[in-house]
Design an enzyme around this catalytic site. Sequence first.
Site, PDB file in Angstrom:
ATOM      1  N   CYS A 127       0.858  -1.170   0.000  1.00  0.00           N
ATOM      2  CA  CYS A 127       0.000   0.000   0.000  1.00  0.00           C
ATOM      3  C   CYS A 127       0.900   1.227   0.000  1.00  0.00           C
ATOM      4  O   CYS A 127       2.125   1.119  -0.080  1.00  0.00           O
ATOM      5  CB  CYS A 127      -0.966   0.004   1.175  1.00  0.00           C
ATOM      6  SG  CYS A 127      -0.176   0.157   2.795  1.00  0.00           S
ATOM      7  N   HIS A 160      -4.705   5.968   7.923  1.00  0.00           N
ATOM      8  CA  HIS A 160      -3.323   6.224   8.320  1.00  0.00           C
ATOM      9  C   HIS A 160      -2.698   7.132   7.283  1.00  0.00           C
ATOM     10  O   HIS A 160      -3.258   7.347   6.207  1.00  0.00           O
ATOM     11  CB  HIS A 160      -2.526   4.923   8.449  1.00  0.00           C
ATOM     12  CG  HIS A 160      -2.573   4.061   7.230  1.00  0.00           C
ATOM     13  ND1 HIS A 160      -3.656   3.239   6.947  1.00  0.00           N
ATOM     14  CD2 HIS A 160      -1.706   3.890   6.211  1.00  0.00           C
ATOM     15  CE1 HIS A 160      -3.437   2.590   5.821  1.00  0.00           C
ATOM     16  NE2 HIS A 160      -2.266   2.973   5.332  1.00  0.00           N
TER      17      HIS A 160
END
Length: 681
Positions: free
Chosen positions: A421, A597
């Site tokens: 990611c 995040h």
Amino acid sequence: MSDTATAAKTPGSLRVGVQKVGTFLSGMIMPNIPALIAWGIFTAFFIDVGWTPNPALNSVVGPMIHYLLPIVIAYQGGRMIYETRGAVVGAIATFGAIAGSDWLIGLQNVELEAAGEKPISTIHMFIGAMIMGPLAAWVIKKLDALWEGRIKAGFEMLVNMFSAGIFGFIAAVFAFYVIAPIVNWIMNVLGGAVGWLVDNGLLPLTSILIEPAKVFFLNNAINHGVLTPLGTAESSESGKSILFLLEANPGVGLGLLLAFTFFGVGAARASAPGAAIIQFFGGIHEVYFPYVLMKPALLLAVIAGGATGVATNVVFRSGLVAPAAPGSIFAVLAQTARDSYLGVILAVVLSAAVTFVIAAVILRASRKRDLAAEAAGVDGFGAAVAQTQANKGKESSVLGGLAGGATGVATRPIERVVFACDAGMGSSAMGASVLRTKIKQAGIPGVTVTNKAIAALDGTADLVITQAQLTDRAKQKAAGAVHVSVDNFMNSPRYDEVVELLRAQAAGETAPAAEEPVVVPTTTGPIGSGRTRADDGVLTRGSVRIHRGSATRDEALQEATDILVSAGAVTPAYVDAMRAREETVSTYMGNELAIPHGTNEAKDAILGSALSVVRYDGGVDWDGDEVTFVVGIAGKGGEHLTILANVAELFGDDDRIAQLKAATTADELYDLFQSVNGDSR
């Protein structure tokens, strides 16, 4: 899966042996295809029946095929065994075989002429080169090993040069008296067999052998060991050979792939048009092999199509002047003899048509069963691609791209799976945990599952899993890997497809998967220092909240940041990094969970590792997805990874999700989340 499950069994030693021989022969021939093409151009233009007959340049044709081509093949074979030293010795030895063959034929022709019979033609030492090149290189390699380290300093070059020269002389004499007679006999037998097939109109029957052999990568031994030498010899005499078309006809694969385009189902149908372009115009025939493997009855279609093409070429007496490699329509037409265009083009068209019709009938007859299997989640195509690559015996970017682009399922032998990611913290860690658990439960050995930021991909991954928006970026960093795109990391159906593929890959193995545990530091100190507190862990009681109402995504991001700031894990600027992450790709995980995040560039805003948990009973609209739980992440080092693995386990269980939703207070919710800290309190 029944068809491909049968095909997925470990291949027999005989097939593997033939495959290895064919691969080695291909390794000698393929690098020298440019030399064959150059010879083919000389032949097409300058022989008596060529486009522009030229007696002077025609004089190049004979020496090139008789001396140059066998020597460069022998050189390559020797090089494969023992680098340049083996290449030189192999070439010397092969020249002995060439001269020996010429000597024997010369003696025979003297007798034939005396008897008033027609003399026999020169035999070109292609097979002799494929024997003597590697053999001589292997022997000199073993001889060198005998005196390695025993030569006095200063005499190494002298010994090396004379030993290779003397052995080259011996090998050439051996080839002259031993190999040349054997190869002459082999070529006479093979030539006689082909002549008998042609004379009796049986040449199309060779498709019964050649087409299945192609699917199992056994064709190289036939093509390079038999057809290329015989075809080259025939072309040197008549200017063309039908033998070059027995295996290279691209019409067969085109017809099969067109049938899947119109009548296939699922991933096979979706990938067929692209595969047809690669096969027909690019000449990479292996892309259609998985389609046959997933439904072996289609062998009838490719055999019939191949036989139709051969029969057409027999009727029209058409052929190529040199091998067409790769077997693209462009390569075939470029090597087509001057008088053979009608026959060659018609052979390609008819073979495609016959293959298409028969394949269409087979696919239509099994369509209901195939649709039911697809609905049940059975990925026969993915397993067939994996088996095709296993048959090939090495990785294939074409096959990997075929499956990756069509189904998103990894299909080459997989040992290293990486979830990637943007930051390598939240979503990828969760996905890695989910798949790692599935692989462990399936008892699949030898596969490691890790997570990284896309920027940290180093090319060692066999399979890379990313959210769809990030796949293109991941491909740039790991071009050699198979790439799988998922909509979310928590419960993507792609995981089950990957597990099924890995299970097929590990067929016959029963050892449990060896996993390296993720070790979480147990040092003490404040969270803000980047170390985990032993008493509370990364998730603390004060970091868990419940809201009875709803919130917007941005409000949820701000609250998650505020909690992490209070824990001393981030600076207030971290919320901007969270928003930037959502603009790139959503952190929605599935199962009503989001784990926001920051991006990879937000490291300066992270002071330590901590998690926040907020339950919104009124829900959060997360870019169109309904979210109840928002788990905010700040990760310093790897401290949070085990926590995320436990969160993934929590949200992979519907019963436990129901318990989390039923908690009436933040303290109760925190207690239910204690498993993520690895705490049994």
